[in-house]
Motif scaffolding. Structure first.
Motif: not given
Length: 261
Positions: A131-147, A178-184, A256-261
């Motif tokens: 099991l893997r978790k991936v998130a898509m966020v509307e209204g945020v860019g990578a730079q702001e999320a990193t901060r 495979g684990d973004i934890g609680y980043a979302d 493919e991001w959900f596949r354990n390769e």
């Protein structure tokens, strides 16, 4: 319990008190469940500590709500365990404040006198790391999320910890582990005007769950197969799509991001 627990909370106190506070933490009323019952079970220990456990992937994250609530009324530490992803996450909570631990969850539970349900065969990391978790966020860019993520941890993100990618649909958050934890959840809490689509899925997409968050709170969920006891308003579609592959395409998330390769 027929399935292996994906999350657990270990806390001291009378079982009835723990159960009632767990209902409160989840915003549920005891006795109003359907025939499937609540999204958790009590597993009684041999001493002061007992376990609250859950098996549904869509409920992963509930352990945070429960542990925080219980810790406000407990003199001893409360522990939250998330075993849906690899590496597993263990946290200690005292008066609402968390601290990430390096403990093995099963060893910790045994040391507190409340071993987690499930046999060794069914609880192998190989079985659960699918099991893997991936998130898509509307209204945020990578730079702001990193901060935001660095401010939350108080340190710079280690290389490979997260994969942050700006796309036409929004910001994708994934991880090489495979684990973004609680980043979302963190991004949703810190940037309340953003809309977060958190997807938890198996490699073949047979198990597929989407939680939509705003302001740190879940507002609706989509599940395939359908959840018998949903915690949130049930969404019949995501972005107008009802099949996992088409939902992922609408969110701009590669399957493919959900596949354990």
């Amino acid at each position: 319990m027929s399935r292996w627990p994906l999350w657990a909370v270990l806390a001291s106190g009378e079982p009835a008190w723990l159960e009632n506070r767990t209902y409160d933490a989840l915003g549920l009323e005891k006795g109003e469940e359907d025939e499937e019952g609540p999204p958790f079970e009590m597993s009684l220990g041999s001493g002061r500590y007992h376990a609250i456990v859950g098996t549904n992937p869509i409920d992963v994250g509930a352990e945070i709500q429960i542990a925080k609530e219980l810790s406000l009324g407990c003199d001893e530490p409360v522990y939250s365990i998330e075993r849906a992803n690899d590496p597993w996450t263990v946290m200690s909570w005292q008066k609402g404040t968390p601290d990430v631990l390096e403990n093995d969850p099963e060893s910790l539970a045994k040391s507190l006198g409340c071993p987690l349900p499930g046999d060794a065969k069914s609880s192998s990391r190989a079985a659960m790391s699918s099991l893997r978790k991936v998130a898509m966020v509307e209204g945020v860019g990578a730079q702001e999320a990193t901060r935001v993520l660095e401010e939350d941890t108080g340190e710079s993100l280690t290389p490979g910890r997260y994969r942050l990618e700006d796309t036409p649909q929004g910001l994708l958050i994934a991880s090489g582990t495979g684990d973004i934890g609680y980043a979302d959840i963190t991004v949703s809490e810190r940037i309340p005007n953003a809309t977060v689509y958190a997807v938890v899925a198996s490699p073949d997409l047979d198990e597929f769950f989407v939680t939509v968050r705003r302001g740190g709170e879940g507002v609706e969920e989509f599940a395939q197969p359908p959840d018998d006891f949903p915690r949130l308003r049930v969404a019949s579609d995501i972005k107008g799509e009802r099949s996992p592959d088409r939902i992922l395409a609408a969110l701009g998330i590669p399957a493919e991001w959900f596949r354990n390769e």
